[in-house]
Every structure is written in structure tokens, then in C-alpha cells.
Scaffold this motif. Structure first.
Motif, PDB file in Angstrom:
ATOM      1  N   UNK A   1      38.154  51.758  27.043  1.00 40.21           N
ATOM      2  CA  UNK A   1      37.818  50.714  27.567  1.00 40.21           C
ATOM      3  C   UNK A   1      36.705  50.616  28.507  1.00 40.21           C
ATOM      4  N   UNK A   2      35.712  50.054  28.041  1.00 40.60           N
ATOM      5  CA  UNK A   2      34.871  50.319  28.764  1.00 40.60           C
ATOM      6  C   UNK A   2      34.593  49.678  30.082  1.00 40.60           C
ATOM      7  N   UNK A   3      33.743  49.991  31.340  1.00 43.01           N
ATOM      8  CA  UNK A   3      34.012  49.582  32.360  1.00 43.01           C
ATOM      9  C   UNK A   3      34.347  48.247  32.631  1.00 43.01           C
ATOM     10  N   UNK A   4      32.872  48.172  32.479  1.00 41.71           N
ATOM     11  CA  UNK A   4      33.041  46.100  32.072  1.00 41.71           C
ATOM     12  C   UNK A   4      33.919  45.189  32.302  1.00 41.71           C
ATOM     13  N   UNK A   5      34.598  45.497  30.852  1.00 40.91           N
ATOM     14  CA  UNK A   5      35.617  44.797  30.280  1.00 40.91           C
ATOM     15  C   UNK A   5      37.347  44.807  31.687  1.00 40.91           C
ATOM     16  N   UNK A   6      36.777  46.125  32.029  1.00 43.18           N
ATOM     17  CA  UNK A   6      37.888  46.846  33.394  1.00 43.18           C
ATOM     18  C   UNK A   6      37.670  45.882  34.256  1.00 43.18           C
ATOM     19  N   UNK A   7      36.381  45.426  34.530  1.00 48.84           N
ATOM     20  CA  UNK A   7      36.139  45.104  36.185  1.00 48.84           C
ATOM     21  C   UNK A   7      36.164  43.211  36.018  1.00 48.84           C
ATOM     22  N   UNK A   8      35.557  42.551  33.976  1.00 48.18           N
ATOM     23  CA  UNK A   8      36.451  41.604  34.045  1.00 48.18           C
ATOM     24  C   UNK A   8      37.557  41.091  33.867  1.00 48.18           C
ATOM     25  N   UNK A  40      32.606  40.095  44.848  1.00 50.62           N
ATOM     26  CA  UNK A  40      32.533  40.876  43.088  1.00 50.62           C
ATOM     27  C   UNK A  40      31.222  41.109  42.893  1.00 50.62           C
ATOM     28  N   UNK A  41      29.897  39.858  43.787  1.00 48.01           N
ATOM     29  CA  UNK A  41      28.848  39.259  43.544  1.00 48.01           C
ATOM     30  C   UNK A  41      28.190  41.164  44.623  1.00 48.01           C
ATOM     31  N   UNK A  42      29.359  41.238  45.500  1.00 50.38           N
ATOM     32  CA  UNK A  42      28.229  42.349  46.510  1.00 50.38           C
ATOM     33  C   UNK A  42      28.157  43.235  45.749  1.00 50.38           C
ATOM     34  N   UNK A  43      28.950  43.358  44.833  1.00 55.99           N
ATOM     35  CA  UNK A  43      28.790  44.866  44.236  1.00 55.99           C
ATOM     36  C   UNK A  43      28.702  45.016  42.627  1.00 55.99           C
ATOM     37  N   UNK A  53      34.664  53.052  39.414  1.00 55.37           N
ATOM     38  CA  UNK A  53      37.164  53.227  39.374  1.00 55.37           C
ATOM     39  C   UNK A  53      36.878  52.577  40.922  1.00 55.37           C
ATOM     40  N   UNK A  54      36.926  53.606  42.060  1.00 60.82           N
ATOM     41  CA  UNK A  54      37.672  52.665  43.262  1.00 60.82           C
ATOM     42  C   UNK A  54      37.707  51.539  43.589  1.00 60.82           C
ATOM     43  N   UNK A  55      36.621  50.766  43.225  1.00 58.07           N
ATOM     44  CA  UNK A  55      37.336  49.364  43.314  1.00 58.07           C
ATOM     45  C   UNK A  55      37.606  48.413  42.384  1.00 58.07           C
ATOM     46  N   UNK A  61      45.403  46.705  43.413  1.00 61.03           N
ATOM     47  CA  UNK A  61      45.811  47.177  44.123  1.00 61.03           C
ATOM     48  C   UNK A  61      46.594  45.644  45.056  1.00 61.03           C
ATOM     49  N   UNK A  62      44.789  44.765  45.238  1.00 58.31           N
ATOM     50  CA  UNK A  62      44.700  43.729  46.325  1.00 58.31           C
ATOM     51  C   UNK A  62      45.458  42.554  45.012  1.00 58.31           C
ATOM     52  N   UNK A  63      45.383  42.736  43.895  1.00 60.32           N
ATOM     53  CA  UNK A  63      45.933  42.067  43.105  1.00 60.32           C
ATOM     54  C   UNK A  63      48.145  42.192  43.513  1.00 60.32           C
TER      55      UNK A  63
END
Length: 104
Positions: A1-8, A40-43, A53-55, A61-63
Motif C-alpha cells: 500500500x502506498x505511503x500517501x494512502x496510509x497517511x490519508x 498533518x500540515x506541519x509534516x 512510517x514513525x509518524x 497510536x494516538x487514535x
């Protein structure tokens, strides 16, 4: 799975959890929305796959902490709070025995 998709996916999960956890609390809903969007904007210009990956893991974890640990309480009187737990936090009630067990 793409990184962008994981972030979203993490971004959407955080917002869904925020709406469930802080339901009927406009101030908390707004503060959580602003904080999530700010982080999310900051990063958004991060390019290191390792840091991303760490973020993503931190967001997940926060969720989880929000979903499993945060309770809503409301001031109803000067010295009284009304606890409003979500259904997902309520566990089956275990019967309590007043009589100690006899050792055999």
C-alpha cells in the motif's frame, strides 16, 4: 500500500475517532480538528520514508488511545460530574461476591 494512502487512512481514522469521542462537545471537537490538521500540515513536506512510517505509527497510536481511554464528563453541579461513556467502552459486568471463598 502506498505511503500517501496510509497517511490519508490515519488522517481519516483520527477524524472519525474525534467525532465519536467528543460527540456533543463543540469546543473539544474544534480543538481536536485544529490540532490534527495542524500536525498533518506541519509534516506534509516530509520526504524520509522512515520518518513518515514513525509518524503514521504515532497517529495510529494516538487514535487507539483516544478510542480506548478518553471519557466524556460534563459538569452538572458545582461538585458533580456526569460521566457519559461510549458503548464501546462498557464491558460486561462481572458478578461480585461479598462472601470470601473458603479455602479447601
Amino acid at each position: 500500500m502506498g505511503t500517501r494512502l496510509k497517511v490519508l487512512r490515519v488522517f481519516k481514522a483520527l477524524h472519525r475517532t474525534r467525532t465519536a469521542v467528543f460527540k456533543d462537545d463543540d469546543r473539544a471537537l474544534t480543538a481536536a480538528r485544529l490540532k490534527i490538521n495542524e500536525e498533518f500540515r506541519k509534516n506534509k513536506n516530509e520526504t524520509s520514508e522512515e520518518n513518515i512510517a514513525k509518524m503514521i505509527q504515532m497517529g495510529s497510536d494516538v487514535e487507539t488511545v483516544l478510542r480506548q481511554s478518553v471519557l466524556q464528563m460534563e459538569h452538572v453541579d458545582e461538585n458533580k460530574l456526569l460521566l457519559r461513556p461510549r458503548d464501546s467502552l462498557l464491558l460486561e459486568n462481572v458478578p461480585f461476591c461479598d462472601q470470601p471463598r473458603k479455602k479447601s
